[in-house]
Design a protein around this motif. Structure first.
Motif, PDB file in Angstrom:
ATOM      1  N   ILE A 133       0.842  -1.089  -0.017  1.00  0.00           N
ATOM      2  CA  ILE A 133      -0.134   0.151   0.043  1.00  0.00           C
ATOM      3  C   ILE A 133       0.825   1.398   0.221  1.00  0.00           C
ATOM      4  O   ILE A 133       0.753   2.277  -0.639  1.00  0.00           O
ATOM      5  CB  ILE A 133      -0.831   0.066   1.349  1.00  0.00           C
ATOM      6  N   THR A 134       1.814   1.221   0.899  1.00  0.00           N
ATOM      7  CA  THR A 134       2.822   2.400   1.104  1.00  0.00           C
ATOM      8  C   THR A 134       3.436   2.685  -0.633  1.00  0.00           C
ATOM      9  O   THR A 134       3.597   3.909  -0.728  1.00  0.00           O
ATOM     10  CB  THR A 134       3.769   2.150   1.991  1.00  0.00           C
ATOM     11  N   VAL A 135       3.999   1.587  -0.862  1.00  0.00           N
ATOM     12  CA  VAL A 135       4.543   1.903  -2.444  1.00  0.00           C
ATOM     13  C   VAL A 135       3.549   2.125  -3.269  1.00  0.00           C
ATOM     14  O   VAL A 135       3.932   3.257  -4.246  1.00  0.00           O
ATOM     15  CB  VAL A 135       5.219   0.407  -2.773  1.00  0.00           C
ATOM     16  N   ILE A 136       2.512   1.709  -3.361  1.00  0.00           N
ATOM     17  CA  ILE A 136       1.571   2.095  -4.230  1.00  0.00           C
ATOM     18  C   ILE A 136       1.120   3.503  -4.178  1.00  0.00           C
ATOM     19  O   ILE A 136       1.121   4.211  -5.220  1.00  0.00           O
ATOM     20  CB  ILE A 136       0.520   1.186  -4.534  1.00  0.00           C
ATOM     21  N   ILE A 137       0.770   3.835  -2.963  1.00  0.00           N
ATOM     22  CA  ILE A 137       0.304   5.369  -2.956  1.00  0.00           C
ATOM     23  C   ILE A 137       1.539   6.223  -3.032  1.00  0.00           C
ATOM     24  O   ILE A 137       1.354   7.217  -3.804  1.00  0.00           O
ATOM     25  CB  ILE A 137      -0.216   5.431  -1.455  1.00  0.00           C
ATOM     26  N   SER A 138       2.621   6.039  -2.661  1.00  0.00           N
ATOM     27  CA  SER A 138       3.892   6.950  -2.650  1.00  0.00           C
ATOM     28  C   SER A 138       4.118   7.093  -4.145  1.00  0.00           C
ATOM     29  O   SER A 138       4.602   8.260  -4.511  1.00  0.00           O
ATOM     30  CB  SER A 138       5.029   6.661  -1.987  1.00  0.00           C
ATOM     31  N   ARG A 139       4.001   5.993  -4.994  1.00  0.00           N
ATOM     32  CA  ARG A 139       4.395   6.165  -6.459  1.00  0.00           C
ATOM     33  C   ARG A 139       3.417   7.007  -6.947  1.00  0.00           C
ATOM     34  O   ARG A 139       3.701   7.575  -7.918  1.00  0.00           O
ATOM     35  CB  ARG A 139       4.571   4.969  -6.999  1.00  0.00           C
ATOM     36  N   TYR A 140       2.013   7.029  -6.795  1.00  0.00           N
ATOM     37  CA  TYR A 140       1.073   7.776  -7.479  1.00  0.00           C
ATOM     38  C   TYR A 140       0.989   9.246  -6.823  1.00  0.00           C
ATOM     39  O   TYR A 140       0.973  10.114  -7.602  1.00  0.00           O
ATOM     40  CB  TYR A 140      -0.332   7.074  -7.017  1.00  0.00           C
ATOM     41  N   LEU A 141       1.391   9.264  -5.795  1.00  0.00           N
ATOM     42  CA  LEU A 141       1.314  10.638  -4.997  1.00  0.00           C
ATOM     43  C   LEU A 141       2.473  11.490  -5.556  1.00  0.00           C
ATOM     44  O   LEU A 141       2.538  12.699  -5.620  1.00  0.00           O
ATOM     45  CB  LEU A 141       1.053  10.684  -3.633  1.00  0.00           C
ATOM     46  N   PHE A 142       3.602  10.862  -5.773  1.00  0.00           N
ATOM     47  CA  PHE A 142       4.864  11.185  -5.929  1.00  0.00           C
ATOM     48  C   PHE A 142       5.768  10.688  -7.089  1.00  0.00           C
ATOM     49  O   PHE A 142       6.568  10.053  -6.994  1.00  0.00           O
ATOM     50  CB  PHE A 142       6.092  11.303  -4.709  1.00  0.00           C
ATOM     51  N   PRO A 143       5.085  10.987  -8.367  1.00  0.00           N
ATOM     52  CA  PRO A 143       5.577  10.280  -9.579  1.00  0.00           C
ATOM     53  C   PRO A 143       7.035  10.781  -9.734  1.00  0.00           C
ATOM     54  O   PRO A 143       7.202  11.810  -9.735  1.00  0.00           O
ATOM     55  CB  PRO A 143       4.576  10.644 -10.693  1.00  0.00           C
TER      56      PRO A 143
END
Length: 111
Positions: A95-105
Motif C-alpha cells: 500500500i505504501t509503495v503504491i500510494i507513494s508512487r502515485y502521489l509522488f511520480p
C-alpha cells in the motif's frame, strides 16, 4: 471576529484558474479520494480478518473446554499468527509503495 476558511475550491472559483491549474486541482482531489478509499478498504479487510481470527480462537477454547480437541490440535497456532503478521507486513508495504508512487511520480525514463 471569525476567521474565513480558505480552500482550493473557493480560490479556484474566485480566481478562475488556468486549465492546467484546474487539472492539477482535480488530480489532487482524485488522489485524496483514492487514498481515502484504499486505506478504508484495507482497514475493513484487516478488521474482518481480525474478527474471523477472534472467532476461531473462541472456537478453539470451546472445543478444548468440551474435550473435543487437545490443545495441540488448535486451529490458531503460532504458524497461523506468523502467517498473518507476514501478510499484514507485506500488505502495508505494498500500500505504501503504491500510494507513494502515485502521489509522488518520478521522472520518466524516456526523458
Amino acid at each position: 471576529m471569525t476567521a474565513e476558511v480558505v480552500s482550493l475550491d473557493k480560490e479556484a472559483v474566485r480566481e478562475r484558474l488556468s486549465v492546467d491549474d484546474e487539472i492539477k486541482l482535480g488530480d489532487a482531489q482524485l488522489r485524496q479520494w483514492m487514498t481515502n478509499r484504499v486505506v478504508r478498504a484495507f482497514g475493513l479487510a484487516n478488521g474482518v480478518t481480525l474478527a474471523a481470527l477472534g472467532v476461531l480462537v473462541v472456537l478453539d477454547e470451546i472445543n478444548i473446554w468440551l474435550h473435543l480437541i487437545v490443545p495441540g490440535d488448535r486451529i490458531v497456532t503460532p504458524h497461523v499468527i506468523m502467517a498473518l503478521l507476514g501478510a499484514t507486513t507485506v500488505q502495508v508495504g505494498a500500500i505504501t509503495v503504491i500510494i507513494s508512487r502515485y502521489l509522488f511520480p518520478g521522472r520518466s525514463r524516456n526523458s
